[in-house]
Scaffold this motif. Structure first.
Motif, PDB file in Angstrom:
ATOM      1  N   UNK A 104       1.092  -1.052  -0.039  1.00  0.00           N
ATOM      2  CA  UNK A 104       0.100   0.124  -0.274  1.00  0.00           C
ATOM      3  C   UNK A 104       0.774   0.871  -0.427  1.00  0.00           C
ATOM      4  N   UNK A 105       2.447   0.593  -0.335  1.00  0.00           N
ATOM      5  CA  UNK A 105       2.788   1.951  -0.098  1.00  0.00           C
ATOM      6  C   UNK A 105       2.472   2.713  -1.589  1.00  0.00           C
ATOM      7  N   UNK A 106       2.472   1.819  -2.768  1.00  0.00           N
ATOM      8  CA  UNK A 106       1.805   2.721  -3.969  1.00  0.00           C
ATOM      9  C   UNK A 106       0.387   3.297  -3.793  1.00  0.00           C
ATOM     10  N   UNK A 157       0.957   8.633   7.431  1.00  0.00           N
ATOM     11  CA  UNK A 157      -0.018   7.564   7.011  1.00  0.00           C
ATOM     12  C   UNK A 157      -0.516   6.175   6.256  1.00  0.00           C
ATOM     13  N   UNK A 158      -0.858   5.253   7.120  1.00  0.00           N
ATOM     14  CA  UNK A 158      -0.623   3.557   7.857  1.00  0.00           C
ATOM     15  C   UNK A 158      -2.368   3.314   6.979  1.00  0.00           C
ATOM     16  N   UNK A 184      -0.862  -9.762   3.546  1.00  0.00           N
ATOM     17  CA  UNK A 184      -1.392  -8.538   3.980  1.00  0.00           C
ATOM     18  C   UNK A 184       0.133  -7.546   4.887  1.00  0.00           C
ATOM     19  N   UNK A 185      -0.469  -6.488   5.353  1.00  0.00           N
ATOM     20  CA  UNK A 185       0.997  -5.680   5.549  1.00  0.00           C
ATOM     21  C   UNK A 185       0.216  -4.501   6.008  1.00  0.00           C
ATOM     22  N   UNK A 186       1.116  -3.726   7.182  1.00  0.00           N
ATOM     23  CA  UNK A 186       0.725  -2.594   7.326  1.00  0.00           C
ATOM     24  C   UNK A 186       1.821  -1.944   7.148  1.00  0.00           C
ATOM     25  N   UNK A 187       1.457  -0.808   6.152  1.00  0.00           N
ATOM     26  CA  UNK A 187       2.313   0.106   5.779  1.00  0.00           C
ATOM     27  C   UNK A 187       2.380   1.337   5.972  1.00  0.00           C
ATOM     28  N   UNK A 210       4.703  -2.155   8.749  1.00  0.00           N
ATOM     29  CA  UNK A 210       4.862  -2.157  10.418  1.00  0.00           C
ATOM     30  C   UNK A 210       4.053  -2.689  11.084  1.00  0.00           C
ATOM     31  N   UNK A 211       3.963  -4.298  10.639  1.00  0.00           N
ATOM     32  CA  UNK A 211       4.510  -4.990   9.950  1.00  0.00           C
ATOM     33  C   UNK A 211       4.313  -6.376   8.493  1.00  0.00           C
ATOM     34  N   UNK A 212       4.673  -6.527   8.030  1.00  0.00           N
ATOM     35  CA  UNK A 212       4.145  -7.742   7.145  1.00  0.00           C
ATOM     36  C   UNK A 212       3.437  -8.718   8.750  1.00  0.00           C
ATOM     37  N   UNK A 213       2.232  -8.752   8.259  1.00  0.00           N
ATOM     38  CA  UNK A 213       1.043  -9.350   9.091  1.00  0.00           C
ATOM     39  C   UNK A 213       1.910 -10.991   9.211  1.00  0.00           C
ATOM     40  N   UNK A 214       1.314 -11.490   7.614  1.00  0.00           N
ATOM     41  CA  UNK A 214       1.683 -12.954   7.440  1.00  0.00           C
ATOM     42  C   UNK A 214       3.473 -13.105   8.493  1.00  0.00           C
ATOM     43  N   UNK A 215       4.733 -12.830   8.081  1.00  0.00           N
ATOM     44  CA  UNK A 215       5.523 -13.231   8.773  1.00  0.00           C
ATOM     45  C   UNK A 215       5.499 -13.271  10.199  1.00  0.00           C
TER      46      UNK A 215
END
Length: 427
Positions: free
Chosen positions: A231-233, A253-254, A281-284, A385-390
């Motif tokens: 979602x940086x994009x 922004x997140x 899923x990821x929190x950006x 902040x962070x990669x959820x799956x990892x």
């Protein structure tokens, strides 16, 4: 995108920066293309000036009754008119050629980025937490998580490899992780929660540098849209083609979104388990700041990502990436690597980068200082902040028990509706 003026001013420094990234010298080719373009533009300006002068002289000659001179001037103006489309086409072609050269080159590393060609050159900055001592041999998550609801076989039937189907408390744990991260980043780290599009156009993907270099890593729809790989994009492009006021900065922004990657260049890497997926899923975390604030913002952003790992009790180390291992758009990057006892190794779980004005130039995003007349390009930063799956994998491996169950970190208990342990389905 690089500033052509800086290349003109110091081509040797530009080539030296590229050399640190393992890229051959480019300034000679760039300056040759730039000189050719500027010569053409000078010629066009001179032709336009002469055309205007001749047009004005036609009226003067007609007023004097000098028909012969007037006709000659008309012929000259007509010749300019015929030649102009050719010159404009040549200008567009040369502009595109110069643009393509610059667009294909990575950002230059900051002065304090260490030398190195690959991950072997990265420098460990700090460690947090002590890896747990097990009284049994810890297993990799792929070997015990299927009994807990991390189902790869069901996903493979409908989607193929590198997809997963999460069930029951496992699915709830992934959802809890995303919500926990988002809540922490918005309430403690000062980021504004956003819900963004998952599809973007070419110009947005170009702005954040996924295009043209990483086209093969993206999924594209039949109508030419791109599924976001992060979602940086969409977050960073929220300010594309804008002139912000100084008072609006910093913007933080997140977003919690699914991300889609073809992983075209990672054949054979992490094919087992939940580490490297086509969908995750990821929190950006994205920041838009003044140039003088970006170095401090990188430290702040990285600290926000570290706070998630510490709250979950997951040991990690902080790495400063060397010049040869940084992402295409970055001028400086920290990676956070979480300890995975099943693998007996630290693995990347967050990457936080300062891109300087590199993305801003591609997006044409500027700001105006209070009382100033001109505009400046902003600096952009991004991080996981962070990669959820990892993070889910890290919890499974660090909190696993001998009987195949997994304790849930206390920080997530309020998100789990009373569930404090994942129990294997032994039937």
């Amino acid at each position: 995108m690089h500033d052509i003026r800086l290349i003109r001013d110091d081509p040797q420094a530009f080539d030296a920066g590229l050399a640190r990234r393992g890229v051959a010298p480019q300034s000679a080719a760039i300056l040759a293309a730039d000189a050719s373009l500027r010569a053409l533009q000078t010629e066009m300006q001179a032709a336009q000036a002469r055309r205007n002068e001749a047009s004005k002289a036609i009226g003067q000659a007609m007023a004097k009754g000098d028909k012969e001179t007037a006709e000659a001037l008309k012929a000259e103006v007509a010749a300019f008119k015929d030649k102009l489309p050719e010159q404009e086409a040549a200008e567009r072609e040369q502009l595109a050629a110069l643009h393509d050269i610059l667009a294909a080159l990575p950002n230059l590393p900051a002065a304090d980025v260490p030398e190195g060609e690959d991950e072997e050159g990265n420098v460990e900055i700090a460690r947090w937490g002590t890896p747990r001592s097990f009284d049994f041999k810890p297993r990799e998550h792929a070997d015990f998580a299927p009994a807990l609801g991390l189902d790869f076989e069901t996903a493979a039937k409908m989607s193929g490899a590198r997809f997963a189907f999460l069930k029951g408390p496992m699915a709830r744990l992934e959802r809890a992780l995303g919500q926990f991260m988002l809540d922490k980043q918005t309430t403690e780290a000062g980021y504004t929660e956003c819900a963004t599009p998952l599809l973007v156009r070419d110009e947005a993907a170009f702005g954040t540098t996924q295009l043209p270099k990483f086209r093969e890593d993206l999924f594209q729809t039949t109508d030419g849209m791109w599924l976001i790989s992060t979602s940086e994009m969409s977050l960073t492009n929220a300010v594309r083609e804008e002139i912000l006021t100084e008072a609006e900065l910093p913007l933080r922004m997140t977003a919690l979104t699914p991300c889609f990657r073809s992983e075209a260049g990672s054949a054979g890497r992490d094919t087992r388990g939940y580490i490297r997926q086509h969908q995750f899923w990821k929190v950006e975390l994205v920041s838009i700041v003044r140039p003088e604030d970006s170095d401090a913002e990188l430290e702040r952003k990285t600290r926000a990502a570290e706070g998630i790992l510490e709250a979950l009790g997951l040991p990690y180390r902080k790495m400063l990436l060397c010049a040869g291992d940084m992402g295409f758009a970055a001028r400086k990057t920290y990676d956070l690597e979480v300890w995975l006892p099943g693998q007996g190794a630290y693995r990347e779980i967050s990457s936080c980068s300062n891109c300087g004005d590199f993305q801003a130039r591609r997006m044409n995003t500027r700001f105006r200082r209070e009382g100033a007349k001109g505009n400046e390009f902003v600096h952009t930063l991004n991080g996981s902040g962070l990669a959820v799956g990892r993070t889910l994998v890290a919890i499974l491996e660090n909190y696993q028990q001998a009987d195949g169950s997994v304790d849930i970190p206390e920080a997530l208990h309020s998100y789990m509706g009373g569930i404090t342990r994942l129990e294997p389905n032994l039937t």
